[in-house]
Design a protein around this motif. Structure first.
Motif, PDB file in Angstrom:
ATOM      1  N   UNK A  48      18.479 -28.151   4.950  1.00 30.36           N
ATOM      2  CA  UNK A  48      19.666 -28.609   4.213  1.00 30.36           C
ATOM      3  C   UNK A  48      19.322 -29.764   3.283  1.00 30.36           C
ATOM      4  N   UNK A  49      18.687 -30.797   3.823  1.00 29.25           N
ATOM      5  CA  UNK A  49      18.466 -32.014   3.044  1.00 29.25           C
ATOM      6  C   UNK A  49      17.325 -31.884   2.045  1.00 29.25           C
ATOM      7  N   UNK A  87      26.049 -27.098   3.984  1.00 30.03           N
ATOM      8  CA  UNK A  87      26.882 -27.486   2.839  1.00 30.03           C
ATOM      9  C   UNK A  87      27.288 -28.959   2.912  1.00 30.03           C
ATOM     10  N   UNK A  88      27.445 -29.477   4.106  1.00 32.79           N
ATOM     11  CA  UNK A  88      27.802 -30.892   4.292  1.00 32.79           C
ATOM     12  C   UNK A  88      26.600 -31.797   4.019  1.00 32.79           C
ATOM     13  N   UNK A  89      25.424 -31.380   4.452  1.00 26.46           N
ATOM     14  CA  UNK A  89      24.246 -32.248   4.392  1.00 26.46           C
ATOM     15  C   UNK A  89      23.374 -32.080   3.150  1.00 26.46           C
ATOM     16  N   UNK A  90      23.623 -31.082   2.333  1.00 25.64           N
ATOM     17  CA  UNK A  90      22.699 -30.777   1.231  1.00 25.64           C
ATOM     18  C   UNK A  90      22.537 -31.920   0.225  1.00 25.64           C
ATOM     19  N   UNK A  91      23.492 -32.833   0.138  1.00 23.47           N
ATOM     20  CA  UNK A  91      23.396 -33.940  -0.819  1.00 23.47           C
ATOM     21  C   UNK A  91      23.027 -35.260  -0.150  1.00 23.47           C
ATOM     22  N   UNK A  92      22.547 -35.201   1.051  1.00 25.44           N
ATOM     23  CA  UNK A  92      22.299 -36.408   1.839  1.00 25.44           C
ATOM     24  C   UNK A  92      21.443 -37.443   1.109  1.00 25.44           C
ATOM     25  N   UNK A  93      20.513 -37.006   0.280  1.00 26.66           N
ATOM     26  CA  UNK A  93      19.607 -37.924  -0.412  1.00 26.66           C
ATOM     27  C   UNK A  93      20.023 -38.207  -1.854  1.00 26.66           C
TER      28      UNK A  93
END
Length: 161
Positions: A48-49, A87-93
């Motif tokens: 995801x990330x 979908x929740x974590x894909x933009x973590x960075x």
């Protein structure tokens, strides 16, 4: 892969700098298969990330609609919980580059879930974004205080209070 360790190696190699160029919209079905067959936080979170995050950055017009769809994936569908988590974590960075509409949509689709891994992901995503805009996260948690689980709120506000 027939063993979990093989999945870990494939995941790490795919994100390794010399091989990252393949992380575009054309790799979506393969990454989705890795997410669904990996089906555990340790494997899915890396995908995801790192992988989906890179794919979203490179091909937002192709990947963003997929993340919106995954956020609302019918929970009874095989692998849905892991696609939702992705979908929740894909933009973590992403920090300041975070697409808040996408993040909040993904969160809100799973806000009522009793699933630990979704509740934890919601809090984690908010906590990471709070490092960029604490006021936005505080306001979001306040607006949704009755819908967010205790776990999600604790994780989101962990470093703010």
């Amino acid at each position: 892969a027939t063993h979990r360790e093989q999945m870990y190696v494939a995941t790490q190699l795919a994100a390794h700098t010399p091989y990252r160029q393949w992380l575009d919209a054309a790799a979506l079905s393969m990454v989705e298969e890795m997410i669904v067959t990996g089906a555990w936080w340790d494997h899915v979170d890396a995908l995801a990330t790192n992988h989906m995050g890179e794919m979203l950055r490179r091909s937002p017009d192709a990947i963003r609609p997929v993340m919106l769809a995954w956020a609302a994936d019918p929970i009874e569908r095989d692998g849905a919980m892991w696609r939702r988590r992705t979908s929740i974590l894909c933009q973590l960075k992403y920090k300041a580059e975070t697409d808040l509409d996408l993040l909040f949509h993904a969160i809100e689709e799973s806000m009522g879930s009793k699933e630990f891994f979704l509740r934890k992901a919601i809090g984690w995503a908010l906590r990471e974004y709070a490092k960029t805009d604490a006021d936005e996260v505080l306001a979001y948690v306040e607006r949704h205080t009755d819908q967010l689980s205790g776990l999600s709120k604790r994780e989101a506000l962990k470093h703010l209070r």
